[in-house]
Scaffold this active site. Sequence first.
Site, mmCIF file in Angstrom:
data_model
loop_
_atom_site.group_PDB
_atom_site.id
_atom_site.type_symbol
_atom_site.label_atom_id
_atom_site.label_comp_id
_atom_site.label_asym_id
_atom_site.label_seq_id
_atom_site.Cartn_x
_atom_site.Cartn_y
_atom_site.Cartn_z
ATOM 1 N N GLU A 45 39.200 27.596 32.273
ATOM 2 C CA GLU A 45 38.604 28.919 32.454
ATOM 3 C C GLU A 45 38.951 29.497 33.824
ATOM 4 O OE1 GLU A 45 34.643 28.297 29.639
ATOM 5 O OE2 GLU A 45 34.471 28.120 31.826
ATOM 6 N N PRO A 46 40.219 29.787 34.064
ATOM 7 C CA PRO A 46 40.598 30.402 35.343
ATOM 8 C C PRO A 46 40.239 31.880 35.373
ATOM 9 C CG PRO A 46 42.517 30.193 33.934
ATOM 10 C CD PRO A 46 41.369 29.579 33.181
ATOM 11 N N GLY A 47 39.767 32.341 36.505
ATOM 12 C CA GLY A 47 39.498 33.760 36.692
ATOM 13 C C GLY A 47 40.188 34.261 37.932
ATOM 14 N N CYS A 59 26.350 51.716 55.985
ATOM 15 C CA CYS A 59 25.385 51.730 57.086
ATOM 16 C C CYS A 59 24.777 50.347 57.280
ATOM 17 C CB CYS A 59 24.307 52.775 56.811
ATOM 18 S SG CYS A 59 23.330 53.171 58.264
ATOM 19 N N GLU A 60 25.616 49.399 57.635
ATOM 20 C CA GLU A 60 25.225 48.015 57.907
ATOM 21 C C GLU A 60 26.154 47.465 58.975
ATOM 22 O OE1 GLU A 60 22.811 46.138 56.670
ATOM 23 O OE2 GLU A 60 22.097 47.424 55.025
ATOM 24 N N TYR A 77 36.448 39.458 41.918
ATOM 25 C CA TYR A 77 35.070 39.595 42.405
ATOM 26 C C TYR A 77 34.853 40.777 43.349
ATOM 27 C CZ TYR A 77 34.828 34.994 40.363
ATOM 28 O OH TYR A 77 34.911 33.947 39.485
ATOM 29 N N GLY A 130 38.196 27.388 38.810
ATOM 30 C CA GLY A 130 37.919 27.207 40.234
ATOM 31 C C GLY A 130 39.133 26.915 41.081
ATOM 32 N N TYR A 145 29.882 35.883 51.468
ATOM 33 C CA TYR A 145 30.445 34.537 51.556
ATOM 34 C C TYR A 145 31.169 34.259 52.866
ATOM 35 C CZ TYR A 145 30.033 34.307 46.401
ATOM 36 O OH TYR A 145 29.578 34.305 45.108
#
Length: 435
Positions: free
Chosen positions: A291-293, A362-363, A391, A249, A335
Amino acid sequence: MAEQTQAFQINNQGHLEIGGVDSLELAHQFGTPLVAYDVSAIRNQIRHFQSVFEQNHVDYAVSYASKAFASIAMFQLVNQEGGHIDVVSGGELYTAIKAGFPMDHVSFHGNNKSFAELTMAVEQQVGVIILDNFHEIELLQEVLQQQHQHINVMLRVTPGVSAHTHEYDQTGQVDSKFGFDIQSGQAFEALEKVLTIDSMNMLGIHAHIGSQIFEVNGFEMAANKLIDTLAEWNERIGYQAKVLNVGGGFGIRYTQEDDPIAPEEFVDAIVKTVKSETSEKGIATPAIWIEPGRSIVGPAGYNLYTVGSRKDVPGIRSYVTVDGGMGDNIRPALYQADYEAVLASNPTSPISETVRIAGKYCESGDILIKEQALPATKPGDVLAMLATGAYGYSMASNYNRNPRLAVVFCEDGEAKLVIRRETYDDLISHDLSIE
């Protein structure tokens, strides 16, 4: 924008380079939208994490959180650097198998693992299964009995620490879908249950307090709570944890407003807290796993887009539209995540306007960057969106029946395609006709 460009590699033509490769050449060779990774940046961050543990003389594992970006090539890269990985689904585990990743360096997470997923994990003898709830303990016990196997396990616990981050990214507080609650006694109950099961070897505990965190104190508080818990368990029943997994995190910089510390500084603070607290409590210091991502792949990734249409709304704003959008990066819509972009042909070119970077989907909410200062742009220009390595591809979709984009690894001036661009035939490959 001048501060942001200091981190860029710019070649003698004034173009943005990624891993020593001209970004315009990448766009020309592989097409856009495209994800390009600077492989050296990934390697260096893994090594920075490893050096912190070695300088502090503790046993450790740097376990890459593969949900940030999972592919065969990525897993092979982590293995080259001596890292572990954590997976959260049968699909991620299958990818690791196909990558030839050593199964004893795999941790299997998830709050609702299926019987089939647990069966695969046991058959492959993954390094450790992180137990998340009582149902899973029973399910895994059944799998182990059927296969006449043993497996290492850990308990995921919620330490009651809320990170200063987006609501959806908070996972360590008491009211969470993840893990066994410490405060209510749930975690101790789970410990006692697991210790009665001969086919499970209880390695230790795991906690994850959130994502994109900028403050060290949350990790220090969590480490204190976890060591207090282990000390209490040791006193009550003599249990000694071999591993303490403090999750990840660690926040990264997406825009000039972000001011994170170096990710390895979080780890140094955690390690020092764990060593101090275990010494004070009179228990042995366990191996410390992280656990770094995002902090490994996020800054190393760039999304390359080609500029298309433009819409000027007099007195309000101008929209510059690119050939990607929420299908390859849902985070701004999901987010409200902020990013920055530069003109790949000249990142240091003088700013002439502020525009809104819109996607092609189309949004109305398909906006990649709400306000971006840029030089004048024209159709055909290539924009590079920064710090997109985490991500983006992982959460990519085929919305509006758009093919998912390609991914390339760039290192030492060479580019290698590691995920090919989907074709229209790929899009309909699972469709069945009713005629």
